[in-house]
Design an enzyme around this catalytic site. Structure first.
Site, short mmCIF file in Angstrom:
data_model
loop_
_atom_site.label_atom_id
_atom_site.label_comp_id
_atom_site.label_asym_id
_atom_site.label_seq_id
_atom_site.Cartn_x
_atom_site.Cartn_y
_atom_site.Cartn_z
N GLN A 73 -107.15 -55.74 -27.99
CA GLN A 73 -107.19 -57.20 -28.13
C GLN A 73 -108.62 -57.67 -28.29
O GLN A 73 -109.49 -57.35 -27.49
CB GLN A 73 -106.57 -57.89 -26.92
CG GLN A 73 -106.44 -59.39 -27.21
CD GLN A 73 -105.98 -60.19 -26.02
OE1 GLN A 73 -106.67 -60.26 -25.01
NE2 GLN A 73 -104.83 -60.82 -26.15
N CYS A 78 -106.44 -67.34 -24.09
CA CYS A 78 -107.23 -67.35 -22.85
C CYS A 78 -107.69 -68.77 -22.53
O CYS A 78 -108.28 -69.45 -23.37
CB CYS A 78 -108.44 -66.44 -22.99
SG CYS A 78 -109.41 -66.38 -21.47
N ARG A 126 -98.63 -59.64 -14.66
CA ARG A 126 -98.77 -59.53 -13.20
C ARG A 126 -97.59 -58.85 -12.53
O ARG A 126 -97.74 -58.25 -11.47
CB ARG A 126 -98.99 -60.94 -12.62
CG ARG A 126 -100.32 -61.55 -13.06
CD ARG A 126 -100.40 -63.03 -12.76
NE ARG A 126 -99.42 -63.77 -13.53
CZ ARG A 126 -99.25 -65.09 -13.47
NH1 ARG A 126 -100.00 -65.80 -12.66
NH2 ARG A 126 -98.34 -65.69 -14.23
C1 LIG Z 1 -106.51 -61.64 -14.21
C2 LIG Z 1 -105.89 -61.97 -15.53
C3 LIG Z 1 -106.51 -61.53 -16.69
C4 LIG Z 1 -105.94 -61.82 -17.93
N1 LIG Z 1 -106.56 -61.36 -19.06
C5 LIG Z 1 -105.96 -61.54 -20.26
C6 LIG Z 1 -106.53 -60.99 -21.45
O1 LIG Z 1 -107.59 -60.34 -21.43
N2 LIG Z 1 -105.86 -61.18 -22.62
C7 LIG Z 1 -104.66 -61.87 -22.67
O2 LIG Z 1 -104.06 -62.00 -23.74
N3 LIG Z 1 -104.12 -62.42 -21.57
C8 LIG Z 1 -104.74 -62.26 -20.38
N4 LIG Z 1 -104.16 -62.80 -19.25
C9 LIG Z 1 -102.88 -63.52 -19.37
C10 LIG Z 1 -101.71 -62.55 -19.26
O3 LIG Z 1 -101.74 -61.61 -20.33
C11 LIG Z 1 -100.37 -63.27 -19.29
O4 LIG Z 1 -100.26 -63.97 -20.50
C12 LIG Z 1 -100.18 -64.22 -18.13
O5 LIG Z 1 -100.67 -63.67 -16.92
C13 LIG Z 1 -98.69 -64.57 -17.95
O6 LIG Z 1 -97.90 -63.40 -17.87
P1 LIG Z 1 -97.49 -62.70 -16.47
O7 LIG Z 1 -96.83 -63.78 -15.64
O8 LIG Z 1 -96.54 -61.60 -16.90
O9 LIG Z 1 -98.74 -62.21 -15.84
C14 LIG Z 1 -104.73 -62.55 -18.01
C15 LIG Z 1 -104.12 -63.01 -16.83
C16 LIG Z 1 -104.68 -62.72 -15.60
C17 LIG Z 1 -103.98 -63.23 -14.35
#
Ligand SMILES: Cc1cc2nc3c(=O)[nH]c(=O)nc-3n(C[C@H](O)[C@H](O)[C@H](O)COP(=O)(O)O)c2cc1C
Length: 306
Positions: free
Chosen positions: A54, A84, A209
């Site tokens: 990415q 982001c 997560r």
């Molecule tokens: C600590 C952290 C770092 C993240 N870094 C990225 C990233 O580098 N690229 C990205 O596309 N999304 C990033 N996200 C977003 C996640 O990919 C995801 O879209 C978001 O957490 C919702 O999905 P989930 O509930 O399954 O975690 C990040 C989220 C968190 C909490």
């Protein structure tokens, strides 16, 4: 996911049958400024399987060049970050700021698609805020530029990580394009995996997560969406063995000092997922060297004695 989904974690989820893993977000400007350290950061040499890289950026030529390097390093897919919400990223007109700059978003995609042979995808949110949920329109425009799939986190930028992900809205993105759409946000349990697909009509799911400290949930989610019997949780010792493997891989990957610091939060998540035992969690997170305790939990000491 920046700061979390590194090579050792990716190895852990791969073991449980995940279909595709992504690198942490890599800033294209950084990659171009200092190729050696950026390449080291990518650590593709420690990767034990195919990986999507990415990238984040706002300059089409720079993003395209970064994509070319990533492709040469072995990426099987380039994903462009338009989701982001971090102030630092948005302030640099990267990440979700691009959702308010559709012309620039298109130019970025065009430049990357023209440069690499591997598929190019985009990760986005629903929009900047509730007044501007433009994911369906933006996805449609990016499809015209040659994007081969879009992933949608069901929140707006204004929400950051607050509130619940809106899975139903993702259906509007699905309706707007003919490329695959991956739905994302708050998928934590097997029934969430089934429900997000049903509500969004998406073609796949991104899990973030929900897999922290329990990478085996991927296998269970896959079975749930396939409609096959959901495998039981692995035996406790196998779970700790997975944690131990990730611990060792992190030390090898970053070197012992940094490795211990980086993997600490993962050990906390494993402890939460495997045993709700605060004393054990504290012991693991605080240990200078967590190897002996992890090995005992994983049954390795027993195996040695036998
Ligand atoms: C600590 C952290 C770092 C993240 N870094 C990225 C990233 O580098 N690229 C990205 O596309 N999304 C990033 N996200 C977003 C996640 O990919 C995801 O879209 C978001 O957490 C919702 O999905 P989930 O509930 O399954 O975690 C990040 C989220 C968190 C909490």
């Amino acid at each position: 996911m920046a700061g979390v989904t590194d090579a050792p974690f990716r190895a852990a989820v791969r073991q449980y049958g995940v279909a595709l893993v992504y690198s942490e977000m890599v800033a294209s400007a950084e990659l171009l400024r200092d190729r050696r350290s950026a390449a080291l950061r990518l650590k593709l040499d420690h990767e034990d399987g195919p990986i999507a890289i990415q990238l984040a950026g706002r300059d089409p030529a720079a993003l395209a060049e970064a994509a070319r390097i990533a492709e040469a390093e072995g990426a099987i897919l380039i994903d462009i970050n338009m989701g982001c919400p971090a102030k630092k990223v948005v302030g640099g007109l990267c990440g979700s700021a691009l959702m308010r700059e559709p012309d620039l978003a298109r130019a970025l995609v065009r430049a990357v698609v023209e440069t690499v042979k591997i598929p190019v995808t985009v990760k986005m949110r629903l929009g900047w805020d509730d007044a501007d949920r433009n994911a369906p329109e933006l996805a449609r425009q990016l499809e015209q530029e040659g994007v081969q799939a879009v992933s949608v986190h069901g929140r707006t930028r204004a929400q950051f990580y607050e509130g619940d992900a809106d899975w139903r809205f993702i259906a509007q993105v699905k309706d707007a394009v003919s490329i695959p759409v991956f739905a994302n946000g708050d998928v934590r349990a097997t029934h969430d995996a089934v429900r997000i697909l049903k509500e969004s009509g998406a073609d796949g799911i991104l899990v973030g997560r929900g897999a922290f400290g329990k990478p085996w949930i991927i296998r269970q989610m896959q079975a749930a969406v396939d409609g096959t019997p959901i495998p039981a949780d692995p035996p406790t010792e196998e779970k700790w063995r997975t944690a131990l493997q990730q611990y060792r891989a992190s030390l090898a990957h970053y070197g012992p000092d940094l490795g211990r610091r980086v993997v600490r939060k993962h050990l906390g998540w494993y402890a939460d997922a495997i045993a709700s035992d605060k004393a054990l969690r504290d012991a693991l997170v605080r240990a200078g060297d967590a190897e002996p305790l992890l090995a005992r939990l994983a049954g390795e000491a027993f195996a040695e004695a036998a």
